[in-house]
Design a protein around this motif. Structure first.
Motif, PDB file in Angstrom:
ATOM      1  N   ASN A   1       0.843  -1.182   0.000  1.00 40.49           N
ATOM      2  CA  ASN A   1       0.000   0.000   0.000  1.00 40.49           C
ATOM      3  C   ASN A   1       0.891   1.249   0.000  1.00 40.49           C
ATOM      4  O   ASN A   1       1.751   1.406   0.875  1.00 40.49           O
ATOM      5  CB  ASN A   1      -0.893  -0.028   1.252  1.00 40.49           C
ATOM      6  N   TRP A   2       0.704   2.125  -0.976  1.00 45.46           N
ATOM      7  CA  TRP A   2       1.527   3.326  -1.105  1.00 45.46           C
ATOM      8  C   TRP A   2       1.584   4.127   0.191  1.00 45.46           C
ATOM      9  O   TRP A   2       2.640   4.586   0.612  1.00 45.46           O
ATOM     10  CB  TRP A   2       0.973   4.174  -2.242  1.00 45.46           C
ATOM     11  N   ILE A   3       0.434   4.265   0.853  1.00 40.52           N
ATOM     12  CA  ILE A   3       0.393   5.131   2.031  1.00 40.52           C
ATOM     13  C   ILE A   3       1.031   4.480   3.257  1.00 40.52           C
ATOM     14  O   ILE A   3       1.202   5.134   4.282  1.00 40.52           O
ATOM     15  CB  ILE A   3      -1.047   5.595   2.357  1.00 40.52           C
ATOM     16  N   ASN A   4       1.399   3.208   3.172  1.00 48.23           N
ATOM     17  CA  ASN A   4       2.186   2.604   4.243  1.00 48.23           C
ATOM     18  C   ASN A   4       3.626   3.107   4.250  1.00 48.23           C
ATOM     19  O   ASN A   4       4.342   2.940   5.248  1.00 48.23           O
ATOM     20  CB  ASN A   4       2.206   1.080   4.111  1.00 48.23           C
ATOM     21  N   HIS A   5       4.041   3.717   3.143  1.00 43.50           N
ATOM     22  CA  HIS A   5       5.437   4.111   2.991  1.00 43.50           C
ATOM     23  C   HIS A   5       5.622   5.597   2.687  1.00 43.50           C
ATOM     24  O   HIS A   5       6.694   6.141   2.957  1.00 43.50           O
ATOM     25  CB  HIS A   5       6.085   3.282   1.882  1.00 43.50           C
ATOM     26  N   PHE A   6       4.595   6.232   2.114  1.00 45.36           N
ATOM     27  CA  PHE A   6       4.750   7.611   1.649  1.00 45.36           C
ATOM     28  C   PHE A   6       3.520   8.438   2.008  1.00 45.36           C
ATOM     29  O   PHE A   6       2.391   7.935   1.950  1.00 45.36           O
ATOM     30  CB  PHE A   6       4.962   7.641   0.128  1.00 45.36           C
ATOM     31  N   THR A   7       3.745   9.700   2.343  1.00 41.39           N
ATOM     32  CA  THR A   7       2.633  10.617   2.612  1.00 41.39           C
ATOM     33  C   THR A   7       2.316  11.490   1.408  1.00 41.39           C
ATOM     34  O   THR A   7       1.237  12.069   1.338  1.00 41.39           O
ATOM     35  CB  THR A   7       2.970  11.532   3.801  1.00 41.39           C
ATOM     36  N   TRP A   8       3.251  11.583   0.464  1.00 40.66           N
ATOM     37  CA  TRP A   8       3.054  12.422  -0.719  1.00 40.66           C
ATOM     38  C   TRP A   8       2.042  11.762  -1.658  1.00 40.66           C
ATOM     39  O   TRP A   8       2.147  10.581  -1.986  1.00 40.66           O
ATOM     40  CB  TRP A   8       4.382  12.614  -1.453  1.00 40.66           C
ATOM     41  N   LEU A   9       1.027  12.548  -2.084  1.00 39.85           N
ATOM     42  CA  LEU A   9      -0.037  12.040  -2.951  1.00 39.85           C
ATOM     43  C   LEU A   9      -0.124  12.835  -4.248  1.00 39.85           C
ATOM     44  O   LEU A   9      -1.205  12.968  -4.838  1.00 39.85           O
ATOM     45  CB  LEU A   9      -1.373  12.068  -2.210  1.00 39.85           C
ATOM     46  N   GLY A  10       0.997  13.374  -4.689  1.00 39.97           N
ATOM     47  CA  GLY A  10       1.049  13.989  -6.003  1.00 39.97           C
ATOM     48  C   GLY A  10       0.798  15.481  -6.044  1.00 39.97           C
ATOM     49  O   GLY A  10       0.804  16.069  -7.132  1.00 39.97           O
TER      50      GLY A  10
ATOM     51  N   ALA B   1      12.123  15.331  -1.188  1.00 38.18           N
ATOM     52  CA  ALA B   1      13.368  14.669  -1.571  1.00 38.18           C
ATOM     53  C   ALA B   1      13.612  13.397  -0.768  1.00 38.18           C
ATOM     54  O   ALA B   1      14.090  12.393  -1.310  1.00 38.18           O
ATOM     55  CB  ALA B   1      14.538  15.637  -1.405  1.00 38.18           C
ATOM     56  N   ASP B   2      13.283  13.413   0.522  1.00 33.47           N
ATOM     57  CA  ASP B   2      13.531  12.218   1.332  1.00 33.47           C
ATOM     58  C   ASP B   2      12.621  11.065   0.924  1.00 33.47           C
ATOM     59  O   ASP B   2      13.041   9.900   0.935  1.00 33.47           O
ATOM     60  CB  ASP B   2      13.383  12.535   2.819  1.00 33.47           C
ATOM     61  N   GLN B   3      11.369  11.385   0.522  1.00 35.12           N
ATOM     62  CA  GLN B   3      10.466  10.332   0.078  1.00 35.12           C
ATOM     63  C   GLN B   3      10.869   9.803  -1.296  1.00 35.12           C
ATOM     64  O   GLN B   3      10.768   8.601  -1.561  1.00 35.12           O
ATOM     65  CB  GLN B   3       9.023  10.844   0.071  1.00 35.12           C
ATOM     66  N   ARG B   4      11.350  10.698  -2.169  1.00 34.17           N
ATOM     67  CA  ARG B   4      11.840  10.239  -3.476  1.00 34.17           C
ATOM     68  C   ARG B   4      13.034   9.308  -3.290  1.00 34.17           C
ATOM     69  O   ARG B   4      13.122   8.260  -3.942  1.00 34.17           O
ATOM     70  CB  ARG B   4      12.209  11.421  -4.362  1.00 34.17           C
ATOM     71  N   ALA B   5      13.934   9.693  -2.407  1.00 34.80           N
ATOM     72  CA  ALA B   5      15.104   8.845  -2.159  1.00 34.80           C
ATOM     73  C   ALA B   5      14.682   7.493  -1.592  1.00 34.80           C
ATOM     74  O   ALA B   5      15.244   6.445  -1.959  1.00 34.80           O
ATOM     75  CB  ALA B   5      16.058   9.557  -1.201  1.00 34.80           C
ATOM     76  N   LYS B   6      13.698   7.490  -0.705  1.00 34.10           N
ATOM     77  CA  LYS B   6      13.211   6.236  -0.129  1.00 34.10           C
ATOM     78  C   LYS B   6      12.602   5.349  -1.204  1.00 34.10           C
ATOM     79  O   LYS B   6      12.844   4.125  -1.239  1.00 34.10           O
ATOM     80  CB  LYS B   6      12.177   6.528   0.963  1.00 34.10           C
ATOM     81  N   LEU B   7      11.814   5.932  -2.107  1.00 35.17           N
ATOM     82  CA  LEU B   7      11.195   5.171  -3.191  1.00 35.17           C
ATOM     83  C   LEU B   7      12.272   4.522  -4.060  1.00 35.17           C
ATOM     84  O   LEU B   7      12.210   3.316  -4.355  1.00 35.17           O
ATOM     85  CB  LEU B   7      10.308   6.087  -4.028  1.00 35.17           C
ATOM     86  N   HIS B   8      13.255   5.303  -4.494  1.00 38.74           N
ATOM     87  CA  HIS B   8      14.306   4.763  -5.347  1.00 38.74           C
ATOM     88  C   HIS B   8      15.102   3.691  -4.614  1.00 38.74           C
ATOM     89  O   HIS B   8      15.484   2.672  -5.219  1.00 38.74           O
ATOM     90  CB  HIS B   8      15.218   5.892  -5.816  1.00 38.74           C
ATOM     91  N   ARG B   9      15.323   3.880  -3.328  1.00 37.27           N
ATOM     92  CA  ARG B   9      16.073   2.895  -2.559  1.00 37.27           C
ATOM     93  C   ARG B   9      15.296   1.583  -2.431  1.00 37.27           C
ATOM     94  O   ARG B   9      15.865   0.496  -2.623  1.00 37.27           O
ATOM     95  CB  ARG B   9      16.388   3.450  -1.175  1.00 37.27           C
ATOM     96  N   GLN B  10      14.000   1.672  -2.138  1.00 33.55           N
ATOM     97  CA  GLN B  10      13.187   0.460  -2.023  1.00 33.55           C
ATOM     98  C   GLN B  10      13.198  -0.331  -3.322  1.00 33.55           C
ATOM     99  O   GLN B  10      13.402  -1.554  -3.324  1.00 33.55           O
ATOM    100  CB  GLN B  10      11.740   0.828  -1.659  1.00 33.55           C
ATOM    101  N   VAL B  11      12.961   0.367  -4.423  1.00 32.52           N
ATOM    102  CA  VAL B  11      12.875  -0.315  -5.708  1.00 32.52           C
ATOM    103  C   VAL B  11      14.220  -0.929  -6.085  1.00 32.52           C
ATOM    104  O   VAL B  11      14.295  -2.089  -6.526  1.00 32.52           O
ATOM    105  CB  VAL B  11      12.391   0.659  -6.799  1.00 32.52           C
TER     106      VAL B  11
END
Length: 284
Positions: A205-214, A220-230
């Motif tokens: 679920n996206w909202i389990n990991h990120f608060t940004w909804l577009g 920047a910290d959430q973008r870095a987390k997304l790239h790191r997870q993937v």
């Protein structure tokens, strides 16, 4: 007959006489539709709750989707489709397995003519998982020319690959026998011993990991987390999907989709077939 079966069949009673006609019409439509050339297959396109579209499976294929989701409920030995409960007129076999077998036979052993990939059939089990497990094994085994199998842990790829989610998600199963499905994993919670051979897809679920909804730039910290997870999951051979991302036709949805593409997320989740098709054809 179980209590849930009696309850659901009574709900369907008002339309029971019409159901055979509807199923016959749908079957005719699917046979006709398979003669129409398919569009370009889109490797990231996933049809969330696909069975809720006017023509389950067929609408997704007509938009180039290479992944479809079917929610199933075990009732009296069969697997019925539905989100909040089983629909007595729709089964996994009648609306997915049988039409896919027809399509593959008519189109040169492929879901899309000339396509070498395998359609993902994400089966979200809503009822008791352990009870549904052997039924899924039996039903999928009846389509050996269609379904990917794992024999002693070694994959034999076919035109359609089943992945189990819901109450059968995040499982490592023994490799001692033939298995007709992989499993959908969970980000950050993969079981011990998990490999991409057991769990080809990892979703959350996206909202389990990120608060940004577009809305506005992605922090920047959430973008870095997304790239790191993937990147970490790709290093293990897993494919990645996030569900519950914004899906209204608004700039916020496209903003999230763009970030998912930039991070190389493998599967984009939507109810809007035409919307995602247009976005991927223009951007991917």
């Amino acid at each position: 007959m179980s209590a849930i079966s009696r309850r659901k069949l009574l709900v369907a009673g008002a339309v029971g006489l019409a159901a055979p006609v509807a199923l016959s019409s749908r079957a005719d439509a699917s046979t006709t539709a398979t003669r129409v050339p398919r569009p370009r297959p889109l490797r990231r396109a996933h049809a969330h709750n696909d069975y809720e579209h006017e023509r389950p499976l067929l609408d997704a294929l007509d938009h180039g989707f290479t992944s479809v989701e079917a929610d199933v409920w075990l009732v009296d030995g069969d697997l019925y489709l539905g989100h909040d409960g089983p629909n007595p007129s729709m089964t996994l076999r009648s609306h997915y397995l049988d039409p896919l077998r027809r399509i593959v036979r008519q189109q040169g052993h492929s879901v899309f003519p000339g396509w070498k990939g395998s359609l993902r059939l994400l089966i979200d089990v809503k009822s008791d998982g352990p009870a549904a497990y052997p039924v899924l094994q039996r039903q999928l085994a009846a389509y050996p020319e269609l379904m990917t199998s794992w024999v002693h842990g070694r994959r034999r790829r076919r035109p359609v690959t089943a992945v189990l989610s819901g109450t059968l998600a995040n499982i490592v199963a023994p490799d001692s026998d033939t298995r007709w499905f992989g499993f959908d994993g969970r980000i950050g919670r993969l079981p011990a011993g998990a490999t991409a051979a057991q769990i080809p897809l990892v979703s959350d679920n996206w909202i389990n990991h990120f608060t940004w909804l577009g809305v506005g730039p992605m922090p920047a910290d959430q973008r870095a987390k997304l790239h790191r997870q993937v990147a970490e999951l790709h290093a293990g051979g897993y494919q990645v999907r996030y569900w519950n991302t914004p899906d209204l036709a608004l700039p916020s949805r496209e903003a999230v989709w763009r970030e998912l593409l930039a991070a190389d997320v493998d599967v984009l989740n939507t109810d809007d077939l035409a919307g995602l098709q247009a976005f991927l054809l223009a951007n991917d």
